[in-house]
Design an enzyme around this catalytic site. Structure first.
Site, PDB file in Angstrom:
ATOM      1  N   ASN A  38      -3.941 -11.169  -0.869  1.00  8.38           N
ATOM      2  CA  ASN A  38      -3.346 -10.480   0.277  1.00  8.38           C
ATOM      3  C   ASN A  38      -4.368 -10.167   1.353  1.00  8.38           C
ATOM      4  O   ASN A  38      -5.470  -9.751   1.061  1.00  8.38           O
ATOM      5  CB  ASN A  38      -2.673  -9.173  -0.165  1.00  8.38           C
ATOM      6  N   MET A  39      -3.946 -10.364   2.602  1.00 11.34           N
ATOM      7  CA  MET A  39      -4.750 -10.049   3.779  1.00 11.34           C
ATOM      8  C   MET A  39      -5.610  -8.809   3.573  1.00 11.34           C
ATOM      9  O   MET A  39      -6.791  -8.793   3.840  1.00 11.34           O
ATOM     10  CB  MET A  39      -3.810  -9.735   4.955  1.00 11.34           C
ATOM     11  N   LYS A  40      -4.929  -7.764   3.099  1.00  9.08           N
ATOM     12  CA  LYS A  40      -5.584  -6.461   2.992  1.00  9.08           C
ATOM     13  C   LYS A  40      -6.750  -6.460   2.011  1.00  9.08           C
ATOM     14  O   LYS A  40      -7.726  -5.763   2.201  1.00  9.08           O
ATOM     15  CB  LYS A  40      -4.531  -5.444   2.541  1.00  9.08           C
ATOM     16  N   GLY A  41      -6.610  -7.303   0.988  1.00 10.70           N
ATOM     17  CA  GLY A  41      -7.695  -7.432   0.033  1.00 10.70           C
ATOM     18  C   GLY A  41      -7.844  -6.249  -0.895  1.00 10.70           C
ATOM     19  O   GLY A  41      -6.867  -5.593  -1.242  1.00 10.70           O
ATOM     20  N   ASP A  58       0.821  -1.204   0.000  1.00  5.86           N
ATOM     21  CA  ASP A  58       0.000   0.000   0.000  1.00  5.86           C
ATOM     22  C   ASP A  58       0.857   1.257   0.000  1.00  5.86           C
ATOM     23  O   ASP A  58       1.778   1.407   0.797  1.00  5.86           O
ATOM     24  CB  ASP A  58      -0.916  -0.004   1.221  1.00  5.86           C
TER      25      ASP A  58
END
Lengths: 522, 270
Positions: free
Chosen positions: B132-135, A314
């Site tokens: 991924n975890m976060k999606g 991110d």
């Protein structure tokens, strides 16, 4: 000039940490060689031939020669130990001997040996000549820059350089697309490589007309595009820079080819190969050093690939990974004798466009990068992660990216394409995109000189937060060692191991009699 | 009497600002110099596409020998919307908790799901968004599911290696992400994977799912996959589908659950 009050002490400490982190890597580099480095040595001596394989494909002679020596466990002495002796014994010039060896007409290991002194002397002579040749090519490139107007300023004072990609798969079609882009206003052309060329442990040969997602990087393709861009430079009266990809398993060979064929920019970053192409870390870090020595001599600007971290991790949370990697990349470049004005450190505008005040954070990141590396030709990459088929919204995202770029004085701006995430750019996509950039770069030319950032405001505080996070991140890496840290996902949420990845078998310890004068000459 | 015309689904046309006006915007490049002749050529081409009331909004010189057009025109054709049929992934939408709950109660063991960008594709944005975890877009990735053992193998995994691993790990589902689509390389790679899977006897044991910007469900079916998902797909949509498909196939259940199910079935038959 818009200016953030950054904690300069922390910046200094980050640089000190980068020096410490790089130390063990520098030791590794100084005690090892790789198959790619040895192939590069031959290329620099002028070996450019290829042998046609049963399937019709052309396979480089340098690979055949080096691979044979590796199999016989004699490559640790350096290819020159054998090849130069071969030249002395057979009295053949380099290219002729290379062909003879590749066709197995001559066996380098079975020849009579000249004295060590004689081999060494001849090797130095050959390498000196190769160096001279590189300098001649560099001078010939720089001559064109002098003939026409050259808009490039490493510190970005002339506004961002307009950089676009071509990627048709066919070098001749690429030429048409590149020329059209130049006429629209592009200053730099990158020929995207065919997908996965970085995983080939040899450089394809000759002009190519087919590729996937790009066009093969070959010496002939380099030549074709350089010739076209020189023509176009003279036509439009503006020097056009040529870019290619110096990463992957043939990193130093591409550097040599790029230097010989008068390229201006090379994407060159071991970290990118490690994380995103799963190339063995030792292999690519050793290769990178040799490639950067050539690049330093030819004064090519490298572009590093930190922008990619933000496509998998991110971008709001992980700005510190980018900055930490830039500090390490900077240190490793200095170690290869590069100067700051050749370090096109990469970063990107990849934050979630719907995040509140996202442009404040993007401006903070871009501005801090400019200030922390004031001499470096910073390379700014466009949004890709949050792009989708809505080309109108996408075009708007690129406009905001262009505004951030010109406001914060980025040096090289890789333009976003409205059709990002759909296809490799069509002529009209590139045209629209260049028009967008020209409008904004012109209209907001001196904006950065007019505005000031609020002291302790959102932008300044964010920049210092990222800086502090970077310091913590580098401290962690220093404690663990770079290799261990990468294994524990220090960058881009990707884990790689010291002996994993492609190309590890091509790493060799240097033997006590290792011969490679380029390490002294470059 | 209504003041505006209602949509006629039997004769559907694009909408600009008046019902049934057929307004469309077009943009294209002609490989000829911008000129009155180029403009006329663009108009005639647009006519041939089935448009009338053609307005060339702009003709720009995109480069020497290239003219770029933006055109607005009215489409003459219509479509009978009531006759449209589309192959869609059929699975009820479930939340992560519901999916975990369904796996726990109806399958009784963790599902093993592998994901990869295959061939030489190095673009992991899509597969990462799903795993991924976060999606993605607030929807957590498969790695976050308690009852899914999700393994993202990353970029440039060869078909052969992926299938070998699927056997070794006893995968229930394999997710393949394809981004690069030049010369239809994505389709070739996808077909090759399924051919190999068939030879290895995996086709019926494993649910094969494809994803990517150029992937559609019908196209995935054509390549032999069980389902295909395009851009913007959320992890929970993929997970819902996998669970639904596995339940349909009645995969071998752990003994305890299998017995329970039998009992239930018997009860029903009474």
């Amino acid at each position: 000039m818009a200016d953030l009050r950054l904690e300069t002490k922390i910046i200094d400490q980050c640089r000190e940490l980068a020096v410490k982190i790089s130390k063990p890597i520098e030791t590794l580099i100084e005690t090892h060689t790789t198959v790619a480095i040895e192939r590069t040595v031959l290329r620099l001596l002028g070996v450019e031939g290829a042998v046609q394989q049963p399937g019709g494909q052309w396979f480089p002679e340098v690979n055949l020669i080096v691979e044979e020596l590796r199999k016989e466990k004699t490559l640790g002495s350096g290819v020159l130990t054998w090849f130069v002796n071969g030249m002395i014994q057979t009295k053949m010039p380099a290219q002729e001997l290379a062909t003879a060896v590749a066709l197995k007409k001559t066996n380098l290991l079975k020849l009579k040996r000249a004295s060590e002194g004689e081999i060494k002397k001849k090797a130095y002579e050959l390498c000196e000549n190769a160096k001279k040749n590189l300098l001649v090519q560099k001078a010939s490139r720089d001559q064109v820059r002098k003939e026409v107007k050259d808009p490039f300023d490493p510190e970005g004072r002339n506004g961002p350089l307009i950089y676009v990609i071509v990627a048709t798969g066919n070098i001749y079609e690429d030429v048409i697309q590149a020329k059209a882009a130049v006429q629209a206003g592009a200053d730099a052309i990158a020929v995207i490589r065919s997908t996965a060329q970085s995983l080939l442990d040899y450089v394809p040969h000759g002009a190519t007309t087919e590729g996937f997602g790009g066009t093969y990087a070959t010496q002939e393709n380099f030549r074709i595009m350089r010739r076209a861009l020189d023509e176009e430079s003279r036509q439009v009266g503006r020097y056009i820079r040529l870019t290619n990809y110096c990463s992957g398993l043939c990193m130093p060979e591409i550097a040599a080819m790029g230097a010989l064929e008068k390229l201006d920019f090379l994407l060159n970053d071991a970290m990118y190969g490690i994380l995103f192409r799963d190339i063995n870390m030792k292999r690519t870090l050793i290769d990178q050093n040799f490639s950067r020595r050539i690049i330093a001599l030819s004064r090519i600007v490298i572009h590093t690939g930190e922008d990619n971290y933000l496509t998998t991790a991110d971008a709001i949370e992980n700005g510190h990974q980018v900055l930490a990697s830039q500090f390490i990349n900077e240190r490793l470049a200095y170690h290869a004798h590069m100067t700051a004005d050749l370090m096109g450190l990469g970063h990107a505008q990849e934050m979630d466009p719907e995040y509140p005040n996202v442009f404040l954070l993007e401006i903070a990141r871009a501005q801090m990068t400019r200030q922390i590396f004031p001499k470096a030709p910073i390379k700014f990459m466009p949004p890709t992660r949050f792009k989708c088929g809505d080309i109108f919204y996408s075009h708007l995202m690129d406009a905001m990216f262009n505004l951030v770029g010109v406001l914060t004085g980025q040096t090289i701006q890789l333009l976003g394409m409205p059709t990002e995430a759909m296809h490799t750019p069509l002529l009209q996509d590139r045209w629209m995109s260049i028009k967008n950039a020209k409008y904004i770069f012109n209209g907001a030319k001196d904006l950065g000189k007019e505005v000031e950032f609020k002291r302790n405001g959102k932008v300044e505080n964010w920049a210092n937060k990222v800086l502090n996070d970077t310091f913590a991140h580098l401290s962690m890496i220093e404690k663990k060692g770079l290799f261990q840290a990468i294994e524990e996902k220090a960058f881009a949420e990707v884990s790689r191991t010291e002996t994993g990845g492609k190309g590890f078998e091509g790493v060799l310890p240097r033997a006590p009699d290792y011969l490679n004068p380029f390490f002294e000459l470059l | 009497m209504s003041k505006v015309t209602q949509v006629n689904l039997k004769k559907l046309r694009p909408y600009g600002d008046i019902m049934d006006d057929g307004a469309i915007q077009l943009a294209f490049t002609l490989p000829v110099e911008a000129s009155p002749e180029a403009r006329e050529a663009a108009v005639q081409l647009t006519q041939k596409m089935g448009f009338d009331q053609i307005k060339v909004a702009t003709m720009e010189k995109a480069a020497q020998g290239f003219s770029f057009f933006v055109i607005y025109a009215r489409l003459k054709h219509t479509i009978d919307f009531t006759q449209i049929k589309v192959l869609k992934v059929e699975a009820p939408k479930r939340s992560r908790d519901e999916i975990d709950g369904t796996i726990k109660s109806q399958i009784g063991r963790k599902l093993i799901v592998l994901g990869a960008c295959t061939g030489y594709d190095a673009h992991t944005v899509g597969i990462d968004a799903i795993f991924n975890m976060k999606g993605f877009a607030g929807d957590y990735g498969l790695e976050r599911y308690q009852w899914i053992d999700a393994k993202n193998l990353g970029a440039q995994v060869q078909n052969e290696d992926l299938l070998k691993l699927a056997i070794q790990l006893k995968a229930d589902a394999v997710l393949v992400s394809k981004v690069v689509s030049q010369h239809n390389i994505h389709i070739r790679d996808m077909k090759e994977l399924i051919q190999r899977a068939e030879k290895m006897g995996l086709k019926d044991k494993v649910v094969f799912v494809a994803g990517g910007p150029r992937v559609t469900h019908p196209m995935a079916l054509e390549c032999g996959f069980d389902a295909g998902f395009g851009v913007g797909t959320k992890p929970s949509e993929v997970a819902s589908y996998i669970v639904e498909e596995l339940l349909k196939r009645s995969i071998p259940l752990p003994k305890k659950l299998a017995q329970k199910k039998k009992v239930r079935k018997q009860k029903k038959s009474k």
